[in-house]
Design an enzyme around this catalytic site. Sequence first.
Site, PDB file in Angstrom:
ATOM      1  N   ASN A  89       0.610  -0.930   0.298  1.00  0.00           N
ATOM      2  CA  ASN A  89      -0.052  -0.166   0.177  1.00  0.00           C
ATOM      3  C   ASN A  89       0.719   1.323   0.119  1.00  0.00           C
ATOM      4  O   ASN A  89       1.726   1.491   0.787  1.00  0.00           O
ATOM      5  CB  ASN A  89      -0.963   0.181   1.188  1.00  0.00           C
ATOM      6  CG  ASN A  89      -1.941  -0.875   1.267  1.00  0.00           C
ATOM      7  OD1 ASN A  89      -2.627  -1.673  -0.172  1.00  0.00           O
ATOM      8  ND2 ASN A  89      -2.111  -1.900   2.507  1.00  0.00           N
ATOM      9  N   HIS A 102       6.996  -1.544   3.850  1.00  0.00           N
ATOM     10  CA  HIS A 102       5.994  -2.973   4.172  1.00  0.00           C
ATOM     11  C   HIS A 102       5.039  -3.370   3.280  1.00  0.00           C
ATOM     12  O   HIS A 102       4.477  -2.791   2.734  1.00  0.00           O
ATOM     13  CB  HIS A 102       5.448  -2.990   5.460  1.00  0.00           C
ATOM     14  CG  HIS A 102       4.468  -2.179   5.682  1.00  0.00           C
ATOM     15  ND1 HIS A 102       4.107  -0.880   6.040  1.00  0.00           N
ATOM     16  CD2 HIS A 102       2.846  -2.748   5.225  1.00  0.00           C
ATOM     17  CE1 HIS A 102       3.533  -0.604   5.698  1.00  0.00           C
ATOM     18  NE2 HIS A 102       1.905  -1.120   5.010  1.00  0.00           N
ATOM     19  N   HIS A 104       2.873  -7.063   2.739  1.00  0.00           N
ATOM     20  CA  HIS A 104       1.867  -8.076   3.393  1.00  0.00           C
ATOM     21  C   HIS A 104       2.340  -8.958   2.479  1.00  0.00           C
ATOM     22  O   HIS A 104       1.866  -9.065   0.934  1.00  0.00           O
ATOM     23  CB  HIS A 104       0.495  -7.264   3.322  1.00  0.00           C
ATOM     24  CG  HIS A 104       0.358  -6.111   4.265  1.00  0.00           C
ATOM     25  ND1 HIS A 104      -0.435  -6.110   4.639  1.00  0.00           N
ATOM     26  CD2 HIS A 104       0.352  -4.843   3.740  1.00  0.00           C
ATOM     27  CE1 HIS A 104      -0.599  -4.884   5.454  1.00  0.00           C
ATOM     28  NE2 HIS A 104      -0.130  -3.920   4.481  1.00  0.00           N
TER      29      HIS A 104
HETATM   30  P1  5GP Z   1      -0.726  -1.040   5.474  1.00  0.00           P
HETATM   31  O1  5GP Z   1      -2.232  -0.272   5.817  1.00  0.00           O
HETATM   32  O2  5GP Z   1       0.123   0.286   5.863  1.00  0.00           O
HETATM   33  O3  5GP Z   1      -0.464  -1.108   4.577  1.00  0.00           O
HETATM   34  O4  5GP Z   1      -0.423  -2.365   6.875  1.00  0.00           O
HETATM   35  C1  5GP Z   1       0.262  -1.725   8.190  1.00  0.00           C
HETATM   36  C2  5GP Z   1      -0.255  -2.752   8.770  1.00  0.00           C
HETATM   37  O5  5GP Z   1       0.340  -2.801  10.046  1.00  0.00           O
HETATM   38  C3  5GP Z   1      -1.927  -3.520   9.122  1.00  0.00           C
HETATM   39  O6  5GP Z   1      -2.491  -4.771   8.760  1.00  0.00           O
HETATM   40  C4  5GP Z   1      -2.365  -3.207  11.001  1.00  0.00           C
HETATM   41  O7  5GP Z   1      -3.097  -4.304  11.135  1.00  0.00           O
HETATM   42  C5  5GP Z   1      -0.192  -3.346  11.167  1.00  0.00           C
HETATM   43  N1  5GP Z   1      -0.169  -3.378  11.996  1.00  0.00           N
HETATM   44  C6  5GP Z   1      -0.451  -1.852  13.269  1.00  0.00           C
HETATM   45  N2  5GP Z   1       0.084  -1.787  14.064  1.00  0.00           N
HETATM   46  C7  5GP Z   1       0.496  -2.757  14.546  1.00  0.00           C
HETATM   47  C8  5GP Z   1       1.524  -3.623  15.481  1.00  0.00           C
HETATM   48  O8  5GP Z   1       1.587  -2.535  16.118  1.00  0.00           O
HETATM   49  N3  5GP Z   1       2.154  -4.367  15.179  1.00  0.00           N
HETATM   50  C9  5GP Z   1       1.581  -5.375  14.173  1.00  0.00           C
HETATM   51  N4  5GP Z   1       2.435  -6.457  14.339  1.00  0.00           N
HETATM   52  N5  5GP Z   1       0.800  -4.808  13.193  1.00  0.00           N
HETATM   53  C10 5GP Z   1       0.318  -3.881  12.877  1.00  0.00           C
END
Ligand code: 5GP
Length: 118
Positions: A89, A102, A104
């Site tokens: 993303n 990052h 997924h």
């Molecule tokens: P994004 O939307 O930025 O691509 O995804 C961020 C991801 O990080 C989300 O899927 C969310 O659930 C995950 N996330 C947010 N905070 C934490 C955390 O403190 N620990 C872990 N392991 N994942 C997190």
Amino acid sequence: MTEEQTIFHKIIQGKIKADIIYQDKYLMAIKDINPQSPVHILIIPKTYIPNSNYINKTNKKLFGYMFYIAIKIAKKIKIDKDGYRIILNCNKNAGQEIFYLHIHLLGGKNLGTLLNNK
Ligand code: 5GP
């Protein structure tokens, strides 16, 4: 947001706990705290890059390495044959929540088609 303020920086630094699947000198793979499928792993580089817009000549190898490790993990946990999805993303239209690069890795069930929310 600065590097120090992002959750992933704190996880890399060991200041916040995470369920670590794999790590080496360059990156860390952890379980997502709010999994969207039975397998939901995040692959995070150990050097700070806000998102994919900051991939350049200098760090492009690291970017490729993140995908390489994601696929290696998929094979190790045996979701490779049934299949998996890798998501990245970038910024608001993609719903990027954490401004620390990052990817997924999702799997462990039928994930449906990608573009089902037209
Ligand atoms: P994004 O939307 O930025 O691509 O995804 C961020 C991801 O990080 C989300 O899927 C969310 O659930 C995950 N996330 C947010 N905070 C934490 C955390 O403190 N620990 C872990 N392991 N994942 C997190």
